[in-house]
Design a protein around this motif. Structure first.
Motif, PDB file in Angstrom:
ATOM      1  N   TYR B  45       0.831  -1.212   0.000  1.00  0.00           N
ATOM      2  CA  TYR B  45       0.000   0.000   0.000  1.00  0.00           C
ATOM      3  C   TYR B  45       0.865   1.262   0.000  1.00  0.00           C
ATOM      4  N   ALA B  48       1.999   1.829  -3.405  1.00  0.00           N
ATOM      5  CA  ALA B  48       0.938   2.262  -4.320  1.00  0.00           C
ATOM      6  C   ALA B  48       0.355   3.616  -3.918  1.00  0.00           C
ATOM      7  N   GLY B  49       0.672   4.072  -2.691  1.00  0.00           N
ATOM      8  CA  GLY B  49       0.283   5.434  -2.307  1.00  0.00           C
ATOM      9  C   GLY B  49      -1.035   5.545  -1.584  1.00  0.00           C
ATOM     10  N   ALA B  76       0.283   4.917 -10.832  1.00  0.00           N
ATOM     11  CA  ALA B  76      -0.325   3.908 -11.701  1.00  0.00           C
ATOM     12  C   ALA B  76       0.036   4.157 -13.158  1.00  0.00           C
ATOM     13  N   PHE B  81       1.659  -1.218 -10.611  1.00  0.00           N
ATOM     14  CA  PHE B  81       0.372  -1.900 -10.517  1.00  0.00           C
ATOM     15  C   PHE B  81       0.332  -2.756  -9.262  1.00  0.00           C
ATOM     16  N   LEU B  82      -0.723  -2.568  -8.467  1.00  0.00           N
ATOM     17  CA  LEU B  82      -0.906  -3.390  -7.269  1.00  0.00           C
ATOM     18  C   LEU B  82      -2.070  -4.347  -7.477  1.00  0.00           C
ATOM     19  N   ALA B  83      -1.785  -5.638  -7.413  1.00  0.00           N
ATOM     20  CA  ALA B  83      -2.863  -6.624  -7.405  1.00  0.00           C
ATOM     21  C   ALA B  83      -3.255  -6.812  -5.945  1.00  0.00           C
ATOM     22  N   PHE B  84      -4.474  -6.409  -5.614  1.00  0.00           N
ATOM     23  CA  PHE B  84      -4.903  -6.343  -4.218  1.00  0.00           C
ATOM     24  C   PHE B  84      -5.072  -7.726  -3.592  1.00  0.00           C
ATOM     25  N   PRO B  87      -9.450  -7.620  -3.483  1.00  0.00           N
ATOM     26  CA  PRO B  87      -9.936  -6.673  -4.500  1.00  0.00           C
ATOM     27  C   PRO B  87     -11.264  -6.056  -4.080  1.00  0.00           C
ATOM     28  N   GLU B 155      -8.006  -9.302 -11.221  1.00  0.00           N
ATOM     29  CA  GLU B 155      -6.807  -8.486 -10.984  1.00  0.00           C
ATOM     30  C   GLU B 155      -5.762  -8.780 -12.061  1.00  0.00           C
ATOM     31  N   GLN B 158      -6.618  -7.150 -15.314  1.00  0.00           N
ATOM     32  CA  GLN B 158      -6.246  -5.728 -15.301  1.00  0.00           C
ATOM     33  C   GLN B 158      -4.752  -5.571 -15.538  1.00  0.00           C
TER      34      GLN B 158
END
Ligand SMILES: Nc1ncnc2c1ncn2[C@@H]1O[C@H](COP(=O)(O)OP(=O)(O)O)[C@@H](O)[C@H]1O
Ligand SMILES: [Mg+2]
Lengths: 497, 249
Positions: B45, B48-49, B76, B81-84, B87, B155, B158
């Motif tokens: 996190y 990713a900010g 981004a 890219f962050l795969a949560f 999600p 995810e 994406q």
């Protein structure tokens, strides 16, 4: 001085972002003297060369209005309105007779607003070829343009007349179809219905008139575009739509006004009548100037809209997207009189900054097996206050009646408010009424998820809000759904972060 | 190249990351393993900010970008890219609309033309086929009513469409069956190249059999306590985190 010279401020305002419809058209106008009295009512009636019965009708409404009080039950607040401090009639001097004669400045104004007044050239070709005006991709839309107090142009009239459809300014219908107007005017919203309806009945100036004959499916979308332009002017339009047996029509209204720091009153009355098996879809994209971030200026939108589903199996569907106005006070309603008639109300109301909205619907179930659906989505941001006020009333004779109501509120920020006031009066044992309500906030994780995919904060909010409103937006005619989505996003600009 | 130096971060005033150092050269895939609550998701996190994840010390650079100074959307479109791990559901927002909006945001940033709905559908369907996702998942609202496995595959869809330069996978393998695991791995491996790097957070060696990492790091109490080659993951599988935590303490 007929040339359009947009004021420098207006242009700047447009470029400032925010409200993009706030420019002003400089055009020579005819005004009635300021204020309201019986002479003004006579003045308006004379301007429109109305028959004696209509003048009497107006005067009766006016006298009744004098006895009434401003309603104060709505959850809105504003300083008292000085009804003597406004113009009740303002019209461009040169009253055009046909589309070709419309003042080019007015055409420009509407073009700038994105409203096509010129009939599309393709139609001529299509008319020869057959009955499907949708060829060439875009469905043409017939437009009645109301500028301050008068209708300045109506397009596609001849094409529609071929099917016996009447689509014109109501002042024109008074001349050309007096029997229809006299039969139906005030038959759904009586003159003394409420304070603003009485005021409207006394001083209404223009609005649209639609008559769809028996068995006719209106071949194109009909729309009226309301524009308030003149200063210190109220707009009191009156719309009457009659769908005869087995007919179908889809109608849309849009509205904008210049940015001014005064409050202007817009008090409309809309009456719909659906006979046996007729169906009316009435969509509104309301984008009156909402006032600035501090709540200065903006339109007071106090509107009475009601439909009478008189016929068996008749249907009326109201869809509204309310993004503008300083205050919105509006309850499009359905009188479900005919057995098996259907009423629907789909609403999105957004309040941002200091906007206030008190809106909802009333469904009166009178006939047997009448059905109604209410879907209301309220979005509050900034210091906005949003109230859903609804009434579902089921008479003892409405056996087998059904209502489903869903009210969802979305809050953005912690300074705004959402209120739900549903009244249910069920006098029938066999009727069924369901009500669901939710209140939620745009979750931080939803925003972050969108942003982590490259969407700006504002696009993310726009996307989440549009998702929240999807059930309502999908009811709009395609052409307008896209417009409405953009509007939602624009109205929420600056609401987060 | 991703360079994390002396990273300290707090959440709700609680210190989670405690001087984390990690460098991932371009073209490499690194794995992070570590006990629950050690700060793995927090790290993803912070990279990713996400709001509320406050960096109190240290720096993160990505290429010549000061990542910590950028908004999440700027990161981004710069290729992060962050795969949560979990999600997020977006009710009423069509998956296709969401994906295309995201893709166009990235394309705009790269100076590429926006992609229209028809081109997009073609592209998305091709990728979905590879991921064994039914077409109707494009019409459904983003992640709403998706099963755990479907969310994870979404995810990956994406990621495949956005073609990031740095992928952060937060336990993408958790809760997946063997077939789905293979699909996830294939999607990551297809992106491999000199300009692509990834940080793969996982608890399980089996994912790393498919996505073979260049380096494996163990995170404990907010810092990297041990690093090694792929064989480190196998060791952990046998001996658990206990031994490492004890020796690091
Ligand atoms: N919002 C929060 N407030 C307080 N503590 C949090 C919050 N989010 C995470 N934590 C704590 O931070 C620590 C690290 O969490 P996380 O990064 O999710 O670990 P991991 O992904 O390695 O399991 C945990 O102790 C967790 O409880
Ligand atoms: Mg985690």
């Amino acid at each position: 001085m007929a040339a359009v010279t947009e004021t420098i401020e207006a242009v700047q305002a447009v470029n400032d972002g925010g409200y993009k419809w706030g420019f002003e058209t400089d055009i020579e106008m005819d005004f009635a003297p300021k204020g309201l009295n019986e002479d003004i009512v006579r003045f308006i009636s004379a301007k429109k060369k109305e028959p004696a019965w209509l003048l009497e009708w107006r005067l009766k409404a006016y006298r009744h209005w004098l006895t009434m009080e401003v309603p104060h039950w709505a959850a809105v607040s504003h300083p008292p309105i000085d009804f003597q401090d406004a113009f009740y009639y303002a019209a461009p001097k040169q009253g055009p007779k046909s589309l070709d004669e419309v003042d080019p400045e007015l055409l420009k104004t509407y073009a700038k607003l994105g409203i096509p007044l010129k009939e599309q050239a393709i139609l001529a070709g299509v008319e020869g070829a057959g009955d499907s005006p949708s060829e060439g991709g875009r469905m043409p839309i017939a437009v009645d343009a109301v500028f301050d107090s008068v209708s300045v142009a109506t397009s596609y009239k001849e094409r529609l007349a071929k099917d016996g459809i009447v689509f014109c300014a109501i002042s024109e219908a008074v001349q050309t179809h007096p029997e229809l107007v006299q039969q139906y005017l005030g038959s759904v919203v009586p003159q003394g219905d409420n304070f603003y309806a009485a005021l409207n009945s006394a001083v209404f100036t223009d609005g649209s008139f639609v008559y769809i004959p028996k068995g006719v499916k209106c071949p194109m979308e009909l729309s009226t575009y309301f524009r308030i332009n003149a200063k210190s002017t109220g707009q009191f339009e009156r719309t009457l739509i009659i769908a005869d047996e087995g007919s179908t029509v889809s109608y849309l209204e849009g509205c904008t006004a210049p940015m001014r720091d005064e409050n202007q009153l817009h008090a409309a009355v809309v009456e719909l009548v659906a006979l046996d098996d007729a169906s009316i879809k009435y969509s509104t994209v309301q984008n009156w100037y909402p006032g600035d971030a501090e709540g200065k200026g903006g339109i007071y939108n106090f509107v009475t809209k009601r439909a009478a589903c008189r016929g068996k199996r008749s249907k009326v569907s109201w869809t509204q997207v309310e993004t503008g106005s300083a205050i919105t006070w509006k309850y499009p309603s359905c009188l479900l009189i005919g057995d098996d008639s259907v009423g629907e109300f789909y609403s999105v109301a957004i309040t941002n900054n200091r906007q206030q909205a008190d809106t909802g619907t009333k469904m009166f179930h009178i006939g047997q097996r009448t059905r109604s659906t209410i879907v209301s989505k309220g979005i509050s941001a900034g210091h906005g206050q949003n109230t859903y006020r609804g009434l579902v009333k089921i008479s003892p004779k409405a056996s087998g009646a059904r209502n489903f109501t869903q009210c969802d509120s979305l809050l953005i920020g912690d300074q705004c408010g959402a209120h739900t006031v549903p009244y249910i009066e069920n006098r029938c044992m066999t009727a069924k009424v369901e009500h669901e309500a939710t209140t939620s906030r745009i979750a931080e994780d939803q925003l972050f998820y969108c942003r982590s995919r490259g969407l700006s904060q504002e696009d993310a909010v726009g996307m989440i809000v549009n998702g929240f409103c999807r059930e309502v937006l999908k009811e709009l005619p395609m052409e307008f759904a896209v417009e409405a989505q953009k509007l939602l996003q624009i109205s929420l600009e600056g609401s987060v972060g | 190249m991703l360079k994390i130096e002396n990273l300290h971060a707090t959440v709700d005033g609680k210190q989670i990351l405690n001087g984390l150092n990690l460098t991932i050269p371009s073209g490499e895939i690194h794995a992070i393993m570590g006990p629950n609550g050690s700060g793995k998701s927090t790290l993803s996190y912070v990279l990713a900010g996400r709001e509320g994840y406050e960096v109190t010390e240290g720096s993160v650079t990505f290429g010549d970008l000061d990542l910590l100074a950028m908004e999440p959307e700027e990161r981004a479109v710069a290729g992060v890219f962050l795969a949560f791990q979990a999600p997020v559901e977006l009710p009423g927002v069509g998956n296709a609309n969401f994906l295309r909006t995201a893709l166009n945001a990235v394309r705009r940033a790269k100076g590429e033309a926006e992609i229209d709905a028809i081109q997009f559908l073609k592209l998305a369907r091709a990728r979905m086929k590879v991921l064994n996702m039914p077409d109707d998942m494009l019409k459904r609202p983003v992640n709403v009513g998706f099963s755990g496995g479907e969310k994870k595959r979404n995810e990956m869809l994406q990621m495949a469409l956005l073609t990031p330069k740095l992928a952060l996978l937060d336990e993408t393998d958790s809760g997946l069956d063997i077939d789905a695991l293979k699909l996830v791995s294939d999607t990551v491996n297809a992106l491999r190249g000199p300009d692509f790097s990834a940080l793969v957070i996982t608890h399980y060696q089996r994912l790393l059999n498919h996505i073979v990492p260049d380096r494996v790091h163990v995170l404990s109490a907010g810092r990297i306590v041990k690093s090694g080659g792929p064989e480190l993951a196998q060791e952990l599988e046998v001996s658990g985190y206990g031994a490492i935590q004890a020796s690091a303490a």
